[in-house]
Scaffold this motif. Structure first.
Motif, PDB file in Angstrom:
ATOM      1  N   LEU B  40       0.837  -1.203   0.000  1.00  0.00           N
ATOM      2  CA  LEU B  40       0.000   0.000   0.000  1.00  0.00           C
ATOM      3  C   LEU B  40       0.872   1.254   0.000  1.00  0.00           C
ATOM      4  N   ALA B  42       3.954   1.565  -1.002  1.00  0.00           N
ATOM      5  CA  ALA B  42       4.663   1.706  -2.274  1.00  0.00           C
ATOM      6  C   ALA B  42       3.733   2.290  -3.337  1.00  0.00           C
ATOM      7  N   PHE B  43       2.488   1.851  -3.344  1.00  0.00           N
ATOM      8  CA  PHE B  43       1.560   2.367  -4.351  1.00  0.00           C
ATOM      9  C   PHE B  43       1.093   3.778  -4.017  1.00  0.00           C
ATOM     10  N   GLU B  44       1.030   4.092  -2.724  1.00  0.00           N
ATOM     11  CA  GLU B  44       0.698   5.468  -2.352  1.00  0.00           C
ATOM     12  C   GLU B  44       1.809   6.418  -2.803  1.00  0.00           C
ATOM     13  N   ARG B  45       3.010   5.914  -2.739  1.00  0.00           N
ATOM     14  CA  ARG B  45       4.143   6.712  -3.207  1.00  0.00           C
ATOM     15  C   ARG B  45       3.990   6.966  -4.705  1.00  0.00           C
ATOM     16  N   VAL B  46       3.610   5.916  -5.438  1.00  0.00           N
ATOM     17  CA  VAL B  46       3.395   6.070  -6.880  1.00  0.00           C
ATOM     18  C   VAL B  46       2.317   7.122  -7.143  1.00  0.00           C
TER      19      VAL B  46
END
Lengths: 194, 62
Positions: B40, B42-46
């Motif tokens: 989560l 890592a994808f929030e960073r994206v």
């Protein structure tokens, strides 16, 4: 410190090692903010107002509404700085999420009122960190047109999965897979970024 | 929902696309699984990074 870069965001670029990295400044500012230090809010604003305005403007395409979002976001930062949890992501991700949420709320309220967007006033937003922006753009270019389109509908228009499926006239499962695949590819492509 | 299937929801969760049952199931998974939380994040960073590539558009699109 800011001289070579846009004053709003300063840590990118080849001289990163000689400047103070943004990621080390922002958490300290947030600590000061949660302790009630008002001067920290000004510094935080200087760092992020351009970014916040850029995202809000891109979503809302209305300069006045984007400015309202900037105000709201920094009020929220002031009130909720103590709730920022470094374990949940960078300050930048935190403020980006806040901005997107508020801008998309406005977009939905506007849609509910059936209003047309006002005139956009492009150009005045801060230039984001140049190197990162280029890397992200390249990563987005690496997606298929279908993946990018589905992602954009989610990101900038705040549509739900079902709404995206309807708009694209594709099955829901296809849309989910497309967005998920796009996000996984972006994650891989952007992994090397600091 | 199986663990694998739950982790597959992370990119959609980061975009705020989950609702109802899926959202609840994912929140529960994120609360108990460190891998799920890492995904989560890592994808929030994206999601945060995507905004960097977004020059404001004019009223007529790109």
């Amino acid at each position: 410190l800011h001289s070579e870069f846009d004053p709003v965001i300063m840590s990118a670029g080849p001289t990163r090692s000689t400047t103070t990295p943004l990621e080390s400044v922002a958490p300290t500012l947030l600590q000061r903010l949660s302790g009630g230090d008002q001067s920290a809010l000004g510094e935080f604003y200087d760092l992020y107002a351009g970014l916040v305005n850029g995202i809000a403007l891109r979503i809302l395409r209305d300069a006045t509404e984007a400015e309202d979002v900037v105000q709201e976001v920094f009020v929220q930062v002031w009130r909720q700085a103590a709730r920022y949890d470094p374990g949940r992501g960078t300050p930048e991700a935190w403020i980006c999420t806040m901005t997107r949420t508020r801008a998309l709320d406005r977009l939905r309220r506007r849609a509910a009122r059936r209003e047309e967007p006002g005139d956009a006033a492009p150009g005045q937003s801060a230039a984001p960190k140049a190197e990162e922006a280029i890397a992200v753009r390249k990563a987005l270019d690496g997606l298929s047109a279908e993946q990018r389109h589905a992602l954009e509908l989610a990101y900038y228009e705040g549509l739900t999965q079902s709404e995206i499926a309807k708009r694209l006239d594709e099955p829901l499962g296809t849309v989910k897979t497309r967005i998920r695949t796009a996000m996984i590819r972006l994650r891989e492509a952007l992994e090397p970024l600091p | 929902m199986r663990e694998e299937r739950l982790r597959e929801l992370a990119p959609l969760a980061a975009l705020g696309l989950l609702d109802g049952e899926e959202a609840a199931a994912f929140a529960e998974a994120a609360a108990r699984s460190p891998e799920c939380r890492r995904d989560l994040e890592a994808f929030e960073r994206v999601v945060g990074l995507i905004s960097l590539a977004a020059p404001p558009r004019g009223p007529d699109g790109e």
